[in-house]
Design a protein around this motif. Sequence first.
Motif, PDB file in Angstrom:
ATOM      1  N   THR A  36       0.826  -1.200   0.000  1.00  0.00           N
ATOM      2  CA  THR A  36       0.000   0.000   0.000  1.00  0.00           C
ATOM      3  C   THR A  36       0.867   1.260   0.000  1.00  0.00           C
ATOM      4  OG1 THR A  36      -0.101   0.229   2.398  1.00  0.00           O
ATOM      5  CG2 THR A  36      -1.741  -1.217   1.363  1.00  0.00           C
ATOM      6  N   SER A  37       0.201   2.387  -0.123  1.00  0.00           N
ATOM      7  CA  SER A  37       0.925   3.654  -0.054  1.00  0.00           C
ATOM      8  C   SER A  37       1.597   3.821   1.312  1.00  0.00           C
ATOM      9  CB  SER A  37      -0.029   4.820  -0.324  1.00  0.00           C
ATOM     10  OG  SER A  37      -1.100   4.821   0.594  1.00  0.00           O
ATOM     11  N   GLY A  38       1.062   3.145   2.313  1.00  0.00           N
ATOM     12  CA  GLY A  38       1.662   3.172   3.647  1.00  0.00           C
ATOM     13  C   GLY A  38       2.609   2.024   3.911  1.00  0.00           C
ATOM     14  N   SER A  39       2.921   1.262   2.851  1.00  0.00           N
ATOM     15  CA  SER A  39       3.890   0.156   2.889  1.00  0.00           C
ATOM     16  C   SER A  39       3.412  -1.095   3.631  1.00  0.00           C
ATOM     17  CB  SER A  39       5.244   0.612   3.440  1.00  0.00           C
ATOM     18  OG  SER A  39       5.845   1.532   2.552  1.00  0.00           O
ATOM     19  N   THR A  40       2.109  -1.269   3.756  1.00  0.00           N
ATOM     20  CA  THR A  40       1.578  -2.539   4.249  1.00  0.00           C
ATOM     21  C   THR A  40       1.593  -3.541   3.099  1.00  0.00           C
ATOM     22  OG1 THR A  40       0.158  -1.441   5.855  1.00  0.00           O
ATOM     23  CG2 THR A  40      -0.431  -3.689   5.224  1.00  0.00           C
ATOM     24  N   THR A  41       2.058  -4.743   3.380  1.00  0.00           N
ATOM     25  CA  THR A  41       2.219  -5.735   2.313  1.00  0.00           C
ATOM     26  C   THR A  41       1.270  -6.918   2.498  1.00  0.00           C
ATOM     27  OG1 THR A  41       3.984  -6.844   3.536  1.00  0.00           O
ATOM     28  CG2 THR A  41       4.638  -5.149   1.967  1.00  0.00           C
ATOM     29  N   THR A  42       0.898  -7.524   1.375  1.00  0.00           N
ATOM     30  CA  THR A  42       0.150  -8.773   1.371  1.00  0.00           C
ATOM     31  C   THR A  42       0.750  -9.668   0.304  1.00  0.00           C
ATOM     32  OG1 THR A  42      -1.478  -7.977  -0.240  1.00  0.00           O
ATOM     33  CG2 THR A  42      -2.005  -7.650   2.090  1.00  0.00           C
ATOM     34  N   TYR A  43       0.581 -10.975   0.478  1.00  0.00           N
ATOM     35  CA  TYR A  43       1.146 -11.952  -0.444  1.00  0.00           C
ATOM     36  C   TYR A  43       0.160 -13.074  -0.716  1.00  0.00           C
ATOM     37  CZ  TYR A  43       5.596  -9.750   0.749  1.00  0.00           C
ATOM     38  OH  TYR A  43       6.596  -8.844   0.936  1.00  0.00           O
ATOM     39  N   ALA A  44       0.238 -13.625  -1.913  1.00  0.00           N
ATOM     40  CA  ALA A  44      -0.476 -14.851  -2.203  1.00  0.00           C
ATOM     41  C   ALA A  44       0.151 -15.968  -1.385  1.00  0.00           C
ATOM     42  CB  ALA A  44      -0.377 -15.167  -3.693  1.00  0.00           C
ATOM     43  N   ASP A  45      -0.672 -16.926  -0.978  1.00  0.00           N
ATOM     44  CA  ASP A  45      -0.156 -18.032  -0.162  1.00  0.00           C
ATOM     45  C   ASP A  45       0.980 -18.768  -0.872  1.00  0.00           C
ATOM     46  OD1 ASP A  45      -3.359 -19.013   1.318  1.00  0.00           O
ATOM     47  OD2 ASP A  45      -1.897 -17.480   1.892  1.00  0.00           O
ATOM     48  N   SER A  46       0.895 -18.850  -2.176  1.00  0.00           N
ATOM     49  CA  SER A  46       1.871 -19.621  -2.938  1.00  0.00           C
ATOM     50  C   SER A  46       3.274 -19.008  -2.930  1.00  0.00           C
ATOM     51  CB  SER A  46       1.397 -19.782  -4.380  1.00  0.00           C
ATOM     52  OG  SER A  46       1.218 -18.520  -4.992  1.00  0.00           O
ATOM     53  N   VAL A  47       3.382 -17.728  -2.555  1.00  0.00           N
ATOM     54  CA  VAL A  47       4.700 -17.085  -2.591  1.00  0.00           C
ATOM     55  C   VAL A  47       5.153 -16.604  -1.219  1.00  0.00           C
ATOM     56  CG1 VAL A  47       4.235 -16.346  -4.967  1.00  0.00           C
ATOM     57  CG2 VAL A  47       3.897 -14.714  -3.077  1.00  0.00           C
ATOM     58  N   LYS A  48       4.310 -16.767  -0.211  1.00  0.00           N
ATOM     59  CA  LYS A  48       4.694 -16.313   1.138  1.00  0.00           C
ATOM     60  C   LYS A  48       5.978 -16.985   1.590  1.00  0.00           C
ATOM     61  CE  LYS A  48       0.228 -15.011   3.130  1.00  0.00           C
ATOM     62  NZ  LYS A  48      -0.866 -15.422   4.048  1.00  0.00           N
ATOM     63  N   GLY A  49       6.859 -16.182   2.139  1.00  0.00           N
ATOM     64  CA  GLY A  49       8.128 -16.703   2.629  1.00  0.00           C
ATOM     65  C   GLY A  49       9.200 -16.798   1.563  1.00  0.00           C
ATOM     66  N   ARG A  50       8.818 -16.628   0.295  1.00  0.00           N
ATOM     67  CA  ARG A  50       9.795 -16.709  -0.801  1.00  0.00           C
ATOM     68  C   ARG A  50       9.944 -15.371  -1.528  1.00  0.00           C
ATOM     69  NH1 ARG A  50       8.813 -19.807  -5.119  1.00  0.00           N
ATOM     70  NH2 ARG A  50       6.529 -19.659  -4.973  1.00  0.00           N
ATOM     71  N   PHE A  51       8.868 -14.621  -1.640  1.00  0.00           N
ATOM     72  CA  PHE A  51       8.874 -13.352  -2.368  1.00  0.00           C
ATOM     73  C   PHE A  51       8.744 -12.195  -1.381  1.00  0.00           C
ATOM     74  CE2 PHE A  51       6.953 -14.876  -6.703  1.00  0.00           C
ATOM     75  CZ  PHE A  51       7.910 -15.896  -6.747  1.00  0.00           C
ATOM     76  N   THR A  52       9.358 -11.070  -1.725  1.00  0.00           N
ATOM     77  CA  THR A  52       9.251  -9.860  -0.917  1.00  0.00           C
ATOM     78  C   THR A  52       8.994  -8.664  -1.826  1.00  0.00           C
ATOM     79  OG1 THR A  52      10.813 -10.737   0.723  1.00  0.00           O
ATOM     80  CG2 THR A  52      10.391  -8.365   0.757  1.00  0.00           C
ATOM     81  N   ILE A  53       7.928  -7.935  -1.524  1.00  0.00           N
ATOM     82  CA  ILE A  53       7.626  -6.720  -2.274  1.00  0.00           C
ATOM     83  C   ILE A  53       8.094  -5.525  -1.456  1.00  0.00           C
ATOM     84  CG2 ILE A  53       5.274  -6.521  -1.336  1.00  0.00           C
ATOM     85  CD1 ILE A  53       4.400  -5.445  -4.092  1.00  0.00           C
ATOM     86  N   SER A  54       8.627  -4.532  -2.144  1.00  0.00           N
ATOM     87  CA  SER A  54       9.079  -3.325  -1.465  1.00  0.00           C
ATOM     88  C   SER A  54       8.932  -2.150  -2.421  1.00  0.00           C
ATOM     89  CB  SER A  54      10.530  -3.456  -0.993  1.00  0.00           C
ATOM     90  OG  SER A  54      11.397  -3.659  -2.085  1.00  0.00           O
ATOM     91  N   ARG A  55       9.045  -0.955  -1.890  1.00  0.00           N
ATOM     92  CA  ARG A  55       8.924   0.235  -2.737  1.00  0.00           C
ATOM     93  C   ARG A  55       9.924   1.291  -2.295  1.00  0.00           C
ATOM     94  NH1 ARG A  55       2.993   2.059  -2.468  1.00  0.00           N
ATOM     95  NH2 ARG A  55       3.768   3.874  -3.646  1.00  0.00           N
ATOM     96  N   ASP A  56      10.339   2.102  -3.257  1.00  0.00           N
ATOM     97  CA  ASP A  56      11.219   3.232  -2.994  1.00  0.00           C
ATOM     98  C   ASP A  56      10.534   4.451  -3.597  1.00  0.00           C
ATOM     99  OD1 ASP A  56      13.173   5.196  -2.960  1.00  0.00           O
ATOM    100  OD2 ASP A  56      14.800   3.811  -3.379  1.00  0.00           O
ATOM    101  N   ASN A  57       9.885   5.224  -2.757  1.00  0.00           N
ATOM    102  CA  ASN A  57       9.126   6.367  -3.262  1.00  0.00           C
ATOM    103  C   ASN A  57      10.036   7.437  -3.869  1.00  0.00           C
ATOM    104  OD1 ASN A  57       6.731   5.169  -2.521  1.00  0.00           O
ATOM    105  ND2 ASN A  57       6.521   6.338  -0.621  1.00  0.00           N
ATOM    106  N   ALA A  58      11.276   7.502  -3.416  1.00  0.00           N
ATOM    107  CA  ALA A  58      12.209   8.489  -3.969  1.00  0.00           C
ATOM    108  C   ALA A  58      12.566   8.157  -5.416  1.00  0.00           C
ATOM    109  CB  ALA A  58      13.463   8.561  -3.119  1.00  0.00           C
TER     110      ALA A  58
END
Length: 117
Positions: A51-73
Amino acid sequence: VQLVESGGGLVQPGGSLRLSCAASGITFSIFHMGWYRQAPGKQRELVATITSGSTTTYADSVKGRFTISRDNAKNTVYLEMNSLKPEDTAVYYCNGKFSLNNRLQYWGQGTQVTVSS
């Protein structure tokens, strides 16, 4: 508005890739961002969101393996993918949704990820 994905490619099972999505033409910080994927013959599915506030969610199939992140700058969202499996093979799409009106959304053109030995 442009969302441009990069970082896809061919990787062996167990390997890693990092996808990037660079956004332009939007106020990136107030957009919820996400990664979706579509395998041949299958519907597009949600992989991960941030989210715009950096809350993350994942599909069950990728939890623990994938990481989403953002760099607003840098107006960029990332998807770090580890322990890749053949079933992760798909075209990966970047998505941006305006936080104040989810009906306003944009898609990237997609980047191919192939996991194969």
